[in-house]
Structure formats: C-alpha cells, structure tokens
Write an enzyme that holds these catalytic residues in place. Sequence first.
Site, PDB file in Angstrom:
ATOM      1  N   GLU A   1       0.807  -1.272   0.099  1.00 55.37           N
ATOM      2  CA  GLU A   1      -0.193   0.053   0.101  1.00 55.37           C
ATOM      3  C   GLU A   1       1.098   1.257  -0.184  1.00 55.37           C
ATOM      4  O   GLU A   1       0.693   2.150  -0.898  1.00 55.37           O
ATOM      5  CB  GLU A   1      -0.852   0.067   1.160  1.00 55.37           C
ATOM      6  CG  GLU A   1      -1.724   1.237   1.125  1.00 55.37           C
ATOM      7  CD  GLU A   1      -2.919   1.131   2.381  1.00 55.37           C
ATOM      8  OE1 GLU A   1      -3.962   1.564   2.132  1.00 55.37           O
ATOM      9  OE2 GLU A   1      -2.654   0.815   3.431  1.00 55.37           O
TER      10      GLU A   1
ATOM     11  N   ASP B   1     -10.459 -10.264   5.926  1.00 59.05           N
ATOM     12  CA  ASP B   1     -11.180 -11.460   6.212  1.00 59.05           C
ATOM     13  C   ASP B   1     -12.390 -11.286   7.294  1.00 59.05           C
ATOM     14  O   ASP B   1     -12.071 -10.250   7.679  1.00 59.05           O
ATOM     15  CB  ASP B   1     -10.117 -12.507   7.117  1.00 59.05           C
ATOM     16  CG  ASP B   1      -9.162 -11.887   8.310  1.00 59.05           C
ATOM     17  OD1 ASP B   1      -9.709 -11.738   9.256  1.00 59.05           O
ATOM     18  OD2 ASP B   1      -8.154 -11.183   7.825  1.00 59.05           O
TER      19      ASP B   1
END
Length: 234
Positions: free
Chosen positions: A12, A197
């Site tokens: 990122e 998740d």
Amino acid sequence: MTIGVISAMDSEHRQLAERLQEKKVADYGNLHYVEGMLGSNRVILTQCGIGKVNAAVGATELIRRFAPDCIVSTGVAGGIDACLKVTDVVASDSLAYHDVWCGDGNEYGQVQGLPAVYKGCAPLLEHALSLNKTGLESRIHSGLICTGDRFITNRTELDAIKRRFPAGLAVDMESAAIAQTCYLYDIPFLSFRIISDTPGVEDHSSQYADFWGTMAERSFLTTWTFLSTLPDNL
C-alpha cells in the site's frame, strides 16, 4: 491542508507513493517519508510497521517533524461483524484496545487516565461515508475498530473480542495506538481500514492470504479515492 498518512504494509505504501506529485523523500532515523501534493493538499506518507509501539512511534515522529493538520491510518483489518465482506472498508467512528486491562476502576481496554474509547474525526468520517454514493465497488462502513498486538485467526478469540465490544466491526494492530497518540497531541485522526477476512470462515489465515494474492491491489484503489478527494480543509 497537510495530511499525514501512516500505512503499515509495503504494497500500500508503494502504491500511494507512486501517485503523489512533486515528490520529495526524507529519512529520519529508521523512518522514511515521502512528501508530495495530492490536488491542493500536502501529503506526508510514512510506513510505521506493524504493532502498537511502531504505530505510536510513527505517529509521534510524523507529528513532531511535519505538524500535519490531520492523520489518516490506512491498511487492512480483520472483520468481526457479519455486515462486512472482504474488500469492504471500516472507517473509524471510534477506536479502542481489545488487549488492555489496567485493573479495577478502569473499563476493559482503557489505559488508566485516558479515554476508554477514542473518537474518529467527524469531518474525515463524513467524507469517507460520502464515497458510498459514488459507485465504489467497496462499501464503506462507520464503526468501532479494536486494536491489539495479536494477529488473530482463532474463532474463539474473535468471538471474545466481539462479546467485550459488541459494536466492534474490525480488529487490527495499529489504529487505537495512533488514535491515542493523536489524542495526546490534539490532532484529528481517522483510520481507514480494508477488510481482509471476515467472520464465519473456518481458516482465516487462508482467507487473509487469498486477499493479498488476488484482491489487495484493486482494493487499495478505494484508499486512493478517499485520499485524493479530501477537501483542502476540515
């Protein structure tokens, strides 16, 4: 406006740095900074590393050296609420520690003498939620992010955090530590965390690995959209 952006992950950080204009780089100690323009805003991008201590040190040094008007923490988090799906985003309405206990007279998660829950910056949160009207693939949710120094995959542990913090949407390893630092320095703060998740999955580690293998590059465009459309004042 000067915006400090703290990212925890290499991929990122690289994607965000590549998109800044008029870039300058600097190193102070073991911290690397990329400074550049994003529209009319000055952005200071740094990568703090994983965990509460790294996050607090990164935030403190960013504030001390660059005096940002606000700080945004970006990265991933695990979902602990059924409303979320992978690549959704949780923007911090509030933040708390899920692994702190200072004894009687304190709420669970409270560092004695400090708030039990830190509030996210309302104008930054409002802007984040406004992106839901723009057709983004990822849905942005407002909620509580719970932070601790554990990468949690065990279903029992996740359920225990949800019981202690029923309003909790996500867990990570940095956000509340940055929030505490910003509280001490009176700097507006928002955590903007992509869900890697979700609850109800048998093997969270595999889902997390699949996220990085197939969806991370695409999902970080949501982070870029948020940062690149920020107004030039709060």
